[in-house]
Design an enzyme around this catalytic site. Sequence first.
Site, PDB file in Angstrom:
ATOM      1  N   GLU A 143      56.756 -12.433 -69.892  1.00 20.64           N
ATOM      2  CA  GLU A 143      56.531 -10.986 -70.015  1.00 20.64           C
ATOM      3  C   GLU A 143      56.401 -10.540 -71.472  1.00 20.64           C
ATOM      4  O   GLU A 143      57.201  -9.749 -71.987  1.00 20.64           O
ATOM      5  CB  GLU A 143      57.650 -10.203 -69.307  1.00 20.64           C
ATOM      6  CG  GLU A 143      57.673 -10.406 -67.817  1.00 20.64           C
ATOM      7  CD  GLU A 143      58.705  -9.527 -67.107  1.00 20.64           C
ATOM      8  OE1 GLU A 143      58.532  -9.276 -65.899  1.00 20.64           O
ATOM      9  OE2 GLU A 143      59.681  -9.101 -67.764  1.00 20.64           O
ATOM     10  N   GLU A 298      56.282 -12.998 -60.134  1.00 27.14           N
ATOM     11  CA  GLU A 298      57.564 -12.372 -59.821  1.00 27.14           C
ATOM     12  C   GLU A 298      57.347 -11.154 -58.940  1.00 27.14           C
ATOM     13  O   GLU A 298      56.441 -10.362 -59.183  1.00 27.14           O
ATOM     14  CB  GLU A 298      58.293 -11.891 -61.085  1.00 27.14           C
ATOM     15  CG  GLU A 298      58.822 -12.944 -62.015  1.00 27.14           C
ATOM     16  CD  GLU A 298      59.588 -12.312 -63.179  1.00 27.14           C
ATOM     17  OE1 GLU A 298      60.027 -11.138 -63.051  1.00 27.14           O
ATOM     18  OE2 GLU A 298      59.738 -12.966 -64.215  1.00 27.14           O
TER      19      GLU A 298
END
Length: 647
Positions: A143, A298
């Site tokens: 991320e 995710e």
Amino acid sequence: MIVYGGDWNPEQWPEETWAEDVRLMGEAGVNAVSLGIFSWSLLEPVEGRYEFGWFDRVMDLLGDAGIRVYLSTPTASPPPWFGQRYPEALPEDADGRRLWHGSRQAFCPSSPVYLDKALAIAEQLGRRYGDHPALAMWHVHNEYGAHNSRCYCDTSAAAFRAWLMERYGTLDALNAAWGTAFWSQRYSDWEQILPPRITPSFANPSQQLDFRRFSSDALLALYRAERDLLRGLTPDVPATTNFMAGFHWDMDYWTFAEEVDVACTDHYLPHEDPHIDLAFAADLTRSLKRDRPWLLMEHSTSAVNWRGLNRAKQPGEMHRNSVQHLARGADGILFFQWRQSKAGAEKWHSAMLPHAGTDTKIWREVVALGDLLRSAGDVAGTSVEADVAILLDWPSIWAQDHPAQPTSALRPVEVIKQWHAELWRLGVTCDLAHPEGDLSRYRLVLAPSLYLVSDAGAANLERFVAGGGVTLVGPYSGIVDEHDEVRLGGYPGAWRELLGVRVEEFFPLAEGETVALAGGGAGEVWSEVCHLTTASVLDSYAGGGPAWTRNEHGRGGAHYVTTLPAGPALARVLSAVCAEAGVPTGSTGGVELVRRSHPDGRSFLFAVNHSDADAVVQAKGSTLDGAAVDGSLTVPAGAVRIVREAR
């Protein structure tokens, strides 16, 4: 094969639990895990001292079980020794405050010290595990920019100046691009240029825009550095990183997508219209590397942990979420995380194996989803076709984020999502597209909110329409060039001729204020004084003045709205332009229908029922369990069905 699994963090648990975890993964149908994302402080507890014995055992456990590993470089979370020894490498915010170690992503993206340490741990992993049979892909970092997308320290300032020198070449060119004659900002030395730190009033909008571009490029450079090192050690192992498409807007994912082998994203549901937001995020991720499979790296089995209220998912909701991503092009469904943490900042974030264990709703749904994905293995490699595209550009969003705008209520991401949501309700699957990208595959191209557009992007849409395409442009689009400089002569400057209109002045609306439309419904947020040049009026404000126009351009049609049509009014406009472009529409009734197909003629119809009532859809073929479907299929309330369509 559809990839199924999640992040596994065995370092959080005693070693005696590891074998049990792998056994339960087999029970759930897990065939891949992301590993090592937050392991830096255990792999390198002291600078330069590496401890891989425990990680060797984890890799071997997974390999022996036939579970593939997406091996992460743990560089998103430097260990405590990094911040203690190299405080100059920690990030600073726009107020000049240093952000200390104690969470994650505590580093300046431009720090050469950070890059050196990140490459050192990445090299250790590449050399040690590059030929391990379980290694399937490198998961670089995690991320990017989630918490440190922009750093304002002196190191970042120097890197920003170097980036500007490469972009503009001379100070004269930079001064012209930034309009520094305004407010006595003309620079006479490169060293005078700073990031847009806190100032007494508004920062220069072009400076702010370029700093957003630079900051995105700085994070991309970090990815490239790790990726290139690993590629040199393991040239046959693909590499990726996980985006946050649809809910995090600090990186230009069009440029990032060019550098990854597989597009991957994380997605977490908002409380409002969650399934529509999910569709947008999935469509955006699919569009980043068109015609290539993508992975959902995710999402959550139930509640997340960072909102004021963290809602748990209802029975069947996680199943619907996962199949909805699959329907819109994902070839992998993964979660954060495998086993729910018992300590730390994310201990209340749900997982595949929850605190309460296997006698739970979550675990039963995890196992059932694994069974479904095994039976849907032949879906992998198929693609989603769309006749409609929405133009989206990160620099345009960043430019419009400057506070000195006609109104702060015209938020480009919200407008884009509203138009996408209305298409969803009309049963239309659409892509997102770069303004300068190939538009030839589409019948209809929408530009809901594209404040900034380059000359190349403006010409690209004109060619699309001239060649027979249909477009609909939203208000406050085509206003400025790539430097955030106004295109003079009347708005929308880039597309006055295409749209056949000239806008004289903007009249933004107050909160709650609307403008009635003669054709029914209302517009909100925005209105304009618009004059026709070659366009004709399709709808007007009830008090007079064009609200919706259409212009002939070449062999196509160019529509323009001078307000934001609300609700039914937006549905009316979008239905009309879809009809003109030959794109079928119809009310979904809460049932999402998406088709994935293969060049060999195979196709799969996904029906996801988001409503609380059973629904009947038209279909022909067989369900995954082999039941024949001859013309109609009942989809129970809250359920999903996948049909292998008859050829």
